[in-house]
Scaffold this motif. Structure first.
Motif, PDB file in Angstrom:
ATOM      1  N   PRO A  35      -6.378 -17.057 -16.549  1.00  0.00           N
ATOM      2  CA  PRO A  35      -5.649 -17.791 -15.505  1.00  0.00           C
ATOM      3  C   PRO A  35      -4.471 -16.964 -14.981  1.00  0.00           C
ATOM      4  CG  PRO A  35      -5.910 -19.133 -17.505  1.00  0.00           C
ATOM      5  CD  PRO A  35      -6.263 -17.721 -17.855  1.00  0.00           C
TER       6      PRO A  35
ATOM      7  N   ARG B 217      -1.263 -17.304 -11.933  1.00  0.00           N
ATOM      8  CA  ARG B 217      -0.597 -17.969 -10.804  1.00  0.00           C
ATOM      9  C   ARG B 217       0.017 -16.900  -9.905  1.00  0.00           C
ATOM     10  NH1 ARG B 217       3.880 -21.107 -12.694  1.00  0.00           N
ATOM     11  NH2 ARG B 217       5.329 -19.817 -11.548  1.00  0.00           N
TER      12      ARG B 217
ATOM     13  N   GLU C 283       5.131 -17.085  -7.041  1.00  0.00           N
ATOM     14  CA  GLU C 283       6.293 -17.250  -7.926  1.00  0.00           C
ATOM     15  C   GLU C 283       5.943 -17.022  -9.402  1.00  0.00           C
ATOM     16  OE1 GLU C 283       9.618 -18.738  -7.440  1.00  0.00           O
ATOM     17  OE2 GLU C 283       9.356 -18.120  -5.351  1.00  0.00           O
TER      18      GLU C 283
ATOM     19  N   LYS D 211       6.159 -15.900 -13.246  1.00  0.00           N
ATOM     20  CA  LYS D 211       7.165 -15.571 -14.270  1.00  0.00           C
ATOM     21  C   LYS D 211       8.589 -15.938 -13.854  1.00  0.00           C
ATOM     22  CE  LYS D 211       4.628 -14.811 -17.204  1.00  0.00           C
ATOM     23  NZ  LYS D 211       4.839 -15.833 -18.237  1.00  0.00           N
ATOM     24  N   THR D 212       8.777 -17.178 -13.438  1.00  0.00           N
ATOM     25  CA  THR D 212      10.109 -17.596 -12.972  1.00  0.00           C
ATOM     26  C   THR D 212      11.162 -17.505 -14.080  1.00  0.00           C
ATOM     27  OG1 THR D 212       9.527 -19.889 -13.436  1.00  0.00           O
ATOM     28  CG2 THR D 212       9.232 -19.138 -11.165  1.00  0.00           C
TER      29      THR D 212
ATOM     30  N   SER E  33      -7.601 -17.629 -10.467  1.00  0.00           N
ATOM     31  CA  SER E  33      -6.372 -17.348  -9.734  1.00  0.00           C
ATOM     32  C   SER E  33      -6.067 -18.463  -8.738  1.00  0.00           C
ATOM     33  CB  SER E  33      -6.611 -16.020  -9.001  1.00  0.00           C
ATOM     34  OG  SER E  33      -5.600 -15.765  -8.117  1.00  0.00           O
TER      35      SER E  33
ATOM     36  N   LEU F 159      -2.857 -25.674 -13.683  1.00  0.00           N
ATOM     37  CA  LEU F 159      -3.515 -24.897 -14.738  1.00  0.00           C
ATOM     38  C   LEU F 159      -4.560 -25.689 -15.543  1.00  0.00           C
ATOM     39  CD1 LEU F 159      -3.617 -22.274 -16.402  1.00  0.00           C
ATOM     40  CD2 LEU F 159      -1.677 -23.154 -17.732  1.00  0.00           C
TER      41      LEU F 159
ATOM     42  N   MET G 107      -4.484 -15.791 -21.629  1.00  0.00           N
ATOM     43  CA  MET G 107      -3.413 -15.792 -20.630  1.00  0.00           C
ATOM     44  C   MET G 107      -3.108 -14.371 -20.136  1.00  0.00           C
ATOM     45  SD  MET G 107      -3.154 -18.778 -20.077  1.00  0.00           S
ATOM     46  CE  MET G 107      -2.783 -20.479 -20.436  1.00  0.00           C
ATOM     47  N   ALA G 108      -2.598 -14.312 -18.899  1.00  0.00           N
ATOM     48  CA  ALA G 108      -2.394 -13.018 -18.239  1.00  0.00           C
ATOM     49  C   ALA G 108      -1.073 -12.360 -18.618  1.00  0.00           C
ATOM     50  CB  ALA G 108      -2.461 -13.210 -16.720  1.00  0.00           C
TER      51      ALA G 108
ATOM     52  N   ASP H 241       7.536 -14.469 -21.642  1.00  0.00           N
ATOM     53  CA  ASP H 241       8.049 -15.583 -20.847  1.00  0.00           C
ATOM     54  C   ASP H 241       9.514 -15.394 -20.474  1.00  0.00           C
ATOM     55  OD1 ASP H 241       5.699 -17.052 -20.932  1.00  0.00           O
ATOM     56  OD2 ASP H 241       6.275 -18.127 -22.756  1.00  0.00           O
TER      57      ASP H 241
HETATM   58  N1  LIG Z   1      -4.758 -20.530 -12.329  1.00  0.00           N
HETATM   59  C1  LIG Z   1      -3.502 -20.867 -12.727  1.00  0.00           C
HETATM   60  N2  LIG Z   1      -2.850 -20.106 -13.627  1.00  0.00           N
HETATM   61  C2  LIG Z   1      -1.600 -20.480 -14.001  1.00  0.00           C
HETATM   62  C3  LIG Z   1      -0.947 -21.603 -13.464  1.00  0.00           C
HETATM   63  N3  LIG Z   1       0.288 -21.696 -14.023  1.00  0.00           N
HETATM   64  C4  LIG Z   1       0.407 -20.651 -14.870  1.00  0.00           C
HETATM   65  N4  LIG Z   1      -0.727 -19.910 -14.850  1.00  0.00           N
HETATM   66  C5  LIG Z   1      -1.017 -18.720 -15.664  1.00  0.00           C
HETATM   67  O1  LIG Z   1      -1.053 -19.176 -17.014  1.00  0.00           O
HETATM   68  C6  LIG Z   1      -0.447 -18.223 -17.881  1.00  0.00           C
HETATM   69  C7  LIG Z   1       0.713 -18.832 -18.653  1.00  0.00           C
HETATM   70  O2  LIG Z   1       1.668 -19.233 -17.721  1.00  0.00           O
HETATM   71  P1  LIG Z   1       3.141 -19.668 -18.148  1.00  0.00           P
HETATM   72  O3  LIG Z   1       3.740 -18.659 -19.043  1.00  0.00           O
HETATM   73  O4  LIG Z   1       3.125 -21.077 -18.637  1.00  0.00           O
HETATM   74  O5  LIG Z   1       3.866 -19.720 -16.755  1.00  0.00           O
HETATM   75  P2  LIG Z   1       4.163 -18.553 -15.725  1.00  0.00           P
HETATM   76  O6  LIG Z   1       3.816 -19.154 -14.421  1.00  0.00           O
HETATM   77  O7  LIG Z   1       3.482 -17.280 -16.082  1.00  0.00           O
HETATM   78  O8  LIG Z   1       5.716 -18.319 -15.885  1.00  0.00           O
HETATM   79  P3  LIG Z   1       6.986 -19.299 -15.618  1.00  0.00           P
HETATM   80  O9  LIG Z   1       7.119 -19.453 -14.141  1.00  0.00           O
HETATM   81  O10 LIG Z   1       8.129 -18.541 -16.193  1.00  0.00           O
HETATM   82  O11 LIG Z   1       6.700 -20.593 -16.338  1.00  0.00           O
HETATM   83  C8  LIG Z   1      -0.071 -17.040 -17.002  1.00  0.00           C
HETATM   84  O12 LIG Z   1      -1.161 -16.154 -17.059  1.00  0.00           O
HETATM   85  C9  LIG Z   1       0.054 -17.657 -15.614  1.00  0.00           C
HETATM   86  O13 LIG Z   1      -0.194 -16.723 -14.573  1.00  0.00           O
HETATM   87  C10 LIG Z   1      -1.670 -22.403 -12.511  1.00  0.00           C
HETATM   88  O14 LIG Z   1      -1.191 -23.442 -12.005  1.00  0.00           O
HETATM   89  N5  LIG Z   1      -2.934 -21.992 -12.183  1.00  0.00           N
END
Ligand SMILES: Nc1nc2c(ncn2[C@@H]2O[C@H](COP(=O)(O)OP(=O)(O)OP(=O)(O)O)[C@@H](O)[C@H]2O)c(=O)[nH]1
Ligand SMILES: C[C@H](OP(=O)(O)O)C(=O)O
Length: 197
Positions: free
Chosen positions: A6, A8, A11, A13-14, A51, A66, A82-83, A159
């Motif tokens: 997955p 995102r 935005e 890694k906010t 994605s 997600l 996770m990515a 994170d």
């Molecule tokens: N497809 C998809 N991937 C997501 C989504 N939200 C987070 N991810 C991915 O899930 C993994 C874990 O994400 P998180 O660490 O929870 O959040 P993040 O978006 O990377 O970072 P923060 O903005 O700091 O919370 C990462 O590989 C993200 O790219 C989503 O809504 N859809």
């Protein structure tokens, strides 16, 4: 086995915003993604990026949140990695993938679930919060056998600013090189952190 990664696009890694600006967070998160994909390929599997927007050919685009997106692409025998696992290596992924239990969980620090292998047809993910605990409960409810993988490299998702020190200390991929060009270790305030050159 299907391997979903997955990602995102908007935005990313906010929580790293205190130390990386918008463009830097985009670059760094793309490089972590590239490192994870390379490790999955070296482990002998063909990853699919799940994605939120098109990246390059071959992604699976799903704009939904997600948990919904992952669950709608789960089929028995699916791994979700996770990515943001900047320290992951082919050998630790091999340890994860070459298991037999119905569900295999790699917890992350802080209660998350950094990687999953789901072989049970009724298993569904429930990310965010203490998702590791929630995933164990889901397994109990459906009668699935569970194994928890105890791995520093799978357990270290990047994170928060303090996590960047782990990348400088133990990473050797493209994300680590990028970070190494901009930051060094800082040991002046107790716990090891990072500071800009
Ligand atoms: N497809 C998809 N991937 C997501 C989504 N939200 C987070 N991810 C991915 O899930 C993994 C874990 O994400 P998180 O660490 O929870 O959040 P993040 O978006 O990377 O970072 P923060 O903005 O700091 O919370 C990462 O590989 C993200 O790219 C989503 O809504 N859809
Ligand atoms: C998606 C979430 O990631 P974290 O916010 O723990 O990095 C989780 O693993 O449930």
């Amino acid at each position: 086995m299907q391997v979903l990664v997955p990602y995102r696009v908007d935005e990313p890694k906010t929580r790293l915003a205190p130390v990386l600006d918008d463009e830097e967070r985009r670059e760094f998160s793309r490089l972590m993604l590239a490192d994870v994909l390379a490790a999955v390929r070296s482990a002998g599997y063909d990853p699919t990026v799940l994605s939120t927007a098109p990246l390059s050919g071959g992604d699976c685009v799903d704009e939904r949140p997600l948990t919904v997106a992952v669950n709608s692409h789960l089929e028995p025998n699916t791994a979700v990695v996770m990515a943001d696992l900047a320290l992951v290596t082919p050998s630790v992924l091999g340890e994860l993938f070459e298991t037999n239990e119905d569900v295999v969980l790699a917890p992350g620090r802080g209660g998350g679930t950094n990687a999953i292998v789901a072989r049970h047809p009724q298993f569904r993910v429930d990310y965010h919060g203490a998702s590791y605990r929630d995933h164990v409960e889901i397994c109990k409810a459906i009668g699935a056998s569970v194994r928890t993988i105890d791995s520093y490299r799978l357990g270290t998702d990047i994170d928060e600013p303090a996590d960047l020190a782990e990348v400088l200390l133990h990473g050797d991929g493209r994300a680590a090189d990028w970070l190494d060009d901009r930051f060094e270790l800082s040991t002046s305030n107790g716990r090891t952190g990072v500071k800009r050159y």
